[in-house]
Design a protein around this motif. Structure first.
Motif, PDB file in Angstrom:
ATOM      1  N   VAL A 198       0.840  -1.196   0.000  1.00 31.35           N
ATOM      2  CA  VAL A 198       0.000   0.000   0.000  1.00 31.35           C
ATOM      3  C   VAL A 198       0.878   1.250   0.000  1.00 31.35           C
ATOM      4  O   VAL A 198       0.522   2.273  -0.584  1.00 31.35           O
ATOM      5  CB  VAL A 198      -0.961  -0.021   1.216  1.00 31.35           C
ATOM      6  CG1 VAL A 198      -1.673   1.285   1.393  1.00 31.35           C
ATOM      7  CG2 VAL A 198      -1.949  -1.144   1.061  1.00 31.35           C
ATOM      8  N   ARG A 199       2.056   1.132   0.616  1.00 30.19           N
ATOM      9  CA  ARG A 199       2.959   2.275   0.673  1.00 30.19           C
ATOM     10  C   ARG A 199       3.475   2.682  -0.698  1.00 30.19           C
ATOM     11  O   ARG A 199       3.981   3.788  -0.863  1.00 30.19           O
ATOM     12  CB  ARG A 199       4.138   1.974   1.590  1.00 30.19           C
ATOM     13  CG  ARG A 199       3.713   1.889   3.036  1.00 30.19           C
ATOM     14  CD  ARG A 199       4.889   1.660   3.899  1.00 30.19           C
ATOM     15  NE  ARG A 199       5.212   0.232   3.862  1.00 30.19           N
ATOM     16  CZ  ARG A 199       6.153  -0.339   4.573  1.00 30.19           C
ATOM     17  NH1 ARG A 199       6.903   0.378   5.356  1.00 30.19           N
ATOM     18  NH2 ARG A 199       6.364  -1.624   4.496  1.00 30.19           N
ATOM     19  N   SER A 200       3.357   1.818  -1.691  1.00 30.14           N
ATOM     20  CA  SER A 200       3.852   2.165  -3.025  1.00 30.14           C
ATOM     21  C   SER A 200       3.043   3.287  -3.673  1.00 30.14           C
ATOM     22  O   SER A 200       3.494   3.891  -4.643  1.00 30.14           O
ATOM     23  CB  SER A 200       3.873   0.942  -3.926  1.00 30.14           C
ATOM     24  OG  SER A 200       2.571   0.463  -4.129  1.00 30.14           O
ATOM     25  N   PHE A 201       1.854   3.577  -3.140  1.00 32.52           N
ATOM     26  CA  PHE A 201       1.082   4.704  -3.660  1.00 32.52           C
ATOM     27  C   PHE A 201       1.749   6.042  -3.352  1.00 32.52           C
ATOM     28  O   PHE A 201       1.417   7.050  -3.964  1.00 32.52           O
ATOM     29  CB  PHE A 201      -0.349   4.700  -3.096  1.00 32.52           C
ATOM     30  CG  PHE A 201      -1.199   3.617  -3.659  1.00 32.52           C
ATOM     31  CD1 PHE A 201      -1.569   3.625  -4.987  1.00 32.52           C
ATOM     32  CD2 PHE A 201      -1.628   2.566  -2.867  1.00 32.52           C
ATOM     33  CE1 PHE A 201      -2.343   2.622  -5.526  1.00 32.52           C
ATOM     34  CE2 PHE A 201      -2.411   1.555  -3.391  1.00 32.52           C
ATOM     35  CZ  PHE A 201      -2.768   1.579  -4.719  1.00 32.52           C
ATOM     36  N   GLU A 202       2.694   6.063  -2.430  1.00 36.95           N
ATOM     37  CA  GLU A 202       3.398   7.293  -2.096  1.00 36.95           C
ATOM     38  C   GLU A 202       4.568   7.573  -3.020  1.00 36.95           C
ATOM     39  O   GLU A 202       5.132   8.658  -2.987  1.00 36.95           O
ATOM     40  CB  GLU A 202       3.918   7.224  -0.661  1.00 36.95           C
ATOM     41  CG  GLU A 202       2.849   7.173   0.377  1.00 36.95           C
ATOM     42  CD  GLU A 202       3.438   7.115   1.777  1.00 36.95           C
ATOM     43  OE1 GLU A 202       4.512   6.514   1.946  1.00 36.95           O
ATOM     44  OE2 GLU A 202       2.820   7.697   2.668  1.00 36.95           O
ATOM     45  N   VAL A 203       4.951   6.618  -3.829  1.00 34.03           N
ATOM     46  CA  VAL A 203       6.150   6.762  -4.659  1.00 34.03           C
ATOM     47  C   VAL A 203       6.067   7.965  -5.607  1.00 34.03           C
ATOM     48  O   VAL A 203       7.037   8.729  -5.703  1.00 34.03           O
ATOM     49  CB  VAL A 203       6.449   5.447  -5.413  1.00 34.03           C
ATOM     50  CG1 VAL A 203       7.540   5.631  -6.441  1.00 34.03           C
ATOM     51  CG2 VAL A 203       6.825   4.367  -4.423  1.00 34.03           C
ATOM     52  N   PRO A 204       4.976   8.207  -6.335  1.00 30.39           N
ATOM     53  CA  PRO A 204       4.956   9.384  -7.211  1.00 30.39           C
ATOM     54  C   PRO A 204       5.168  10.703  -6.453  1.00 30.39           C
ATOM     55  O   PRO A 204       5.882  11.590  -6.935  1.00 30.39           O
ATOM     56  CB  PRO A 204       3.560   9.347  -7.845  1.00 30.39           C
ATOM     57  CG  PRO A 204       3.153   7.935  -7.764  1.00 30.39           C
ATOM     58  CD  PRO A 204       3.756   7.399  -6.506  1.00 30.39           C
ATOM     59  N   THR A 205       4.599  10.817  -5.276  1.00 33.22           N
ATOM     60  CA  THR A 205       4.792  12.019  -4.470  1.00 33.22           C
ATOM     61  C   THR A 205       6.246  12.161  -4.050  1.00 33.22           C
ATOM     62  O   THR A 205       6.824  13.251  -4.122  1.00 33.22           O
ATOM     63  CB  THR A 205       3.894  11.970  -3.223  1.00 33.22           C
ATOM     64  OG1 THR A 205       2.548  11.789  -3.627  1.00 33.22           O
ATOM     65  CG2 THR A 205       4.001  13.252  -2.426  1.00 33.22           C
ATOM     66  N   LEU A 206       6.845  11.049  -3.633  1.00 28.72           N
ATOM     67  CA  LEU A 206       8.246  11.091  -3.213  1.00 28.72           C
ATOM     68  C   LEU A 206       9.174  11.424  -4.378  1.00 28.72           C
ATOM     69  O   LEU A 206      10.146  12.156  -4.211  1.00 28.72           O
ATOM     70  CB  LEU A 206       8.638   9.763  -2.571  1.00 28.72           C
ATOM     71  CG  LEU A 206       7.934   9.430  -1.268  1.00 28.72           C
ATOM     72  CD1 LEU A 206       8.300   8.022  -0.818  1.00 28.72           C
ATOM     73  CD2 LEU A 206       8.290  10.436  -0.192  1.00 28.72           C
ATOM     74  N   VAL A 207       8.874  10.905  -5.559  1.00 27.85           N
ATOM     75  CA  VAL A 207       9.704  11.197  -6.729  1.00 27.85           C
ATOM     76  C   VAL A 207       9.600  12.671  -7.104  1.00 27.85           C
ATOM     77  O   VAL A 207      10.614  13.312  -7.405  1.00 27.85           O
ATOM     78  CB  VAL A 207       9.312  10.285  -7.915  1.00 27.85           C
ATOM     79  CG1 VAL A 207       9.950  10.746  -9.207  1.00 27.85           C
ATOM     80  CG2 VAL A 207       9.695   8.854  -7.617  1.00 27.85           C
ATOM     81  N   SER A 208       8.404  13.229  -7.057  1.00 28.89           N
ATOM     82  CA  SER A 208       8.270  14.657  -7.378  1.00 28.89           C
ATOM     83  C   SER A 208       8.958  15.526  -6.329  1.00 28.89           C
ATOM     84  O   SER A 208       9.558  16.554  -6.667  1.00 28.89           O
ATOM     85  CB  SER A 208       6.800  15.050  -7.523  1.00 28.89           C
ATOM     86  OG  SER A 208       6.124  14.901  -6.295  1.00 28.89           O
ATOM     87  N   GLN A 209       8.914  15.117  -5.061  1.00 29.33           N
ATOM     88  CA  GLN A 209       9.644  15.857  -4.034  1.00 29.33           C
ATOM     89  C   GLN A 209      11.145  15.778  -4.259  1.00 29.33           C
ATOM     90  O   GLN A 209      11.860  16.762  -4.063  1.00 29.33           O
ATOM     91  CB  GLN A 209       9.297  15.328  -2.641  1.00 29.33           C
ATOM     92  CG  GLN A 209       7.915  15.688  -2.172  1.00 29.33           C
ATOM     93  CD  GLN A 209       7.577  15.059  -0.839  1.00 29.33           C
ATOM     94  OE1 GLN A 209       8.326  14.239  -0.304  1.00 29.33           O
ATOM     95  NE2 GLN A 209       6.428  15.426  -0.284  1.00 29.33           N
TER      96      GLN A 209
END
Length: 111
Positions: free
Chosen positions: A52-63
């Motif tokens: 479920v934590r993989s949904f945060e990956v796009p946000t982390l990449v943009s940060q």
């Protein structure tokens, strides 16, 4: 104010779902009802809620991209896109490989 926003956000619910120790709850049930090797394999599947934590990956990449831009490092758009596609392909092949191994192992143990 930040805590109140976090608690009411969807991210807090996803973090809670990823945090739940499903394998610890199911361990006694699986040990009693099946062979040891199948139980260990099923316990590893019970950790799938961590994905479920993989949904945060796009946000982390943009940060990360913004932080690199603030430091003065520039990425080409094509290079960043190719890197993201390669990371997604690597993750998908890993997940499919794990699933294939699980199915093959369970089929082998059942005969």
């Amino acid at each position: 104010r930040i805590f109140k926003h976090y608690v009411t956000s969807i991210e807090s619910k996803l973090h809670l779902l990823a945090f739940l120790p499903i394998e610890a709850v199911l361990y006694p049930i699986l040990i009693e009802r099946s062979t040891i090797m199948i139980s260990v394999q099923l316990l590893s599947v019970c950790r799938i809620n961590k994905l479920v934590r993989s949904f945060e990956v796009p946000t982390l990449v943009s940060q990360l991209e913004r932080a690199l831009a603030d430091l003065g490092l520039k990425w080409s758009k094509n290079g960043a896109w190719v890197t993201k596609v390669m990371m997604a392909m690597l993750l998908a092949s890993h997940i499919f490989g794990c699933f294939f191994f699980l199915v093959a192992r369970v089929a082998h143990l059942k005969g």
